[in-house]
Design an enzyme around this catalytic site. Sequence first.
Site, PDB file in Angstrom:
ATOM      1  N   SER A  17      -1.989  -4.274  -9.861  1.00 15.23           N
ATOM      2  CA  SER A  17      -2.253  -2.839 -10.019  1.00 15.23           C
ATOM      3  C   SER A  17      -1.146  -2.001  -9.375  1.00 15.23           C
ATOM      4  O   SER A  17      -0.773  -0.948  -9.890  1.00 15.23           O
ATOM      5  CB  SER A  17      -3.622  -2.476  -9.439  1.00 15.23           C
ATOM      6  OG  SER A  17      -3.636  -2.584  -8.030  1.00 15.23           O
ATOM      7  N   ASN A  18      -0.592  -2.465  -8.267  1.00 11.73           N
ATOM      8  CA  ASN A  18       0.533  -1.747  -7.677  1.00 11.73           C
ATOM      9  C   ASN A  18       1.783  -1.888  -8.539  1.00 11.73           C
ATOM     10  O   ASN A  18       2.599  -0.966  -8.610  1.00 11.73           O
ATOM     11  CB  ASN A  18       0.802  -2.243  -6.254  1.00 11.73           C
ATOM     12  CG  ASN A  18      -0.072  -1.542  -5.230  1.00 11.73           C
ATOM     13  OD1 ASN A  18      -0.066  -0.324  -5.126  1.00 11.73           O
ATOM     14  ND2 ASN A  18      -0.836  -2.321  -4.480  1.00 11.73           N
ATOM     15  N   HIS A 114       0.813  -3.169   2.320  1.00 11.38           N
ATOM     16  CA  HIS A 114      -0.297  -3.808   3.029  1.00 11.38           C
ATOM     17  C   HIS A 114      -1.452  -2.815   3.141  1.00 11.38           C
ATOM     18  O   HIS A 114      -1.234  -1.649   3.493  1.00 11.38           O
ATOM     19  CB  HIS A 114       0.155  -4.244   4.424  1.00 11.38           C
ATOM     20  CG  HIS A 114      -0.922  -4.907   5.215  1.00 11.38           C
ATOM     21  ND1 HIS A 114      -1.377  -6.180   4.937  1.00 11.38           N
ATOM     22  CD2 HIS A 114      -1.650  -4.473   6.287  1.00 11.38           C
ATOM     23  CE1 HIS A 114      -2.327  -6.508   5.788  1.00 11.38           C
ATOM     24  NE2 HIS A 114      -2.518  -5.480   6.609  1.00 11.38           N
ATOM     25  N   GLU A 179      -2.493   3.481  -2.183  1.00  9.60           N
ATOM     26  CA  GLU A 179      -1.431   2.502  -2.443  1.00  9.60           C
ATOM     27  C   GLU A 179      -0.644   2.875  -3.693  1.00  9.60           C
ATOM     28  O   GLU A 179       0.592   2.795  -3.716  1.00  9.60           O
ATOM     29  CB  GLU A 179      -2.023   1.111  -2.600  1.00  9.60           C
ATOM     30  CG  GLU A 179      -2.601   0.507  -1.338  1.00  9.60           C
ATOM     31  CD  GLU A 179      -3.161  -0.878  -1.583  1.00  9.60           C
ATOM     32  OE1 GLU A 179      -2.500  -1.670  -2.269  1.00  9.60           O
ATOM     33  OE2 GLU A 179      -4.282  -1.169  -1.106  1.00  9.60           O
TER      34      GLU A 179
END
Length: 218
Positions: A17-18, A114, A179
């Site tokens: 997804s990132n 992270h 994120e």
Amino acid sequence: MSTPRKRVGVLISGRGSNMAALIKAAKDDDYPAEIALVLSNRPDAAGLDHAGEAGIATAVVDHKPFGKDREAFERALDATLRAHDIEIVCLAGFMRLLTPWFVETWAGRMINIHPALLPSFKGLDTHARAIESGVKLHGATVHYVTSDMDAGPIIMQGAVPVLSTDDENALAARVLGVEHQLYPQALALIASGRTRIEDGRVVVSETTETPAALIWPV
């Protein structure tokens, strides 16, 4: 003459997804990086299909045939990255611990995101641990990768409040939204040459106006 965009390789193990957030950001012609390769250690990683549909080159280096020889696996990774002229590596849910050899090879050119405000909550299960600890702010960190897990110089951080009604899934979803904003911004800072490491800390040039403090609960 415009400055060439940096060629980025994204390492994934799952849905990525990132990775998708980076791909979306890089569609902007003014973005200083291009996603030139999505590389996975799992042939069935769902993110490979997404990248392929976006017209991005994909590759697989399956870790299983290498057994316990982690460095041999990573040398194959490295060869694939170099074959695609990759300049910056982004880890996006890449679920393999990297050896010092690979980390040193890409030192200063490899970043990770992270799901916690480092140096708090290194490792796994960050959201459950944040709730259990009673912190009021949680979030995500983009950092350079070093041989020590989740310990590299911090590039950017984003915070969200921890609500009294939160369970692990609700908090995780709120952090994931951060994120997806944070990672493209951090990559843009690096690709545009606005970061440097001094005494183990990241210094960012041309910073924007200081925002108001995030205080929670209000």
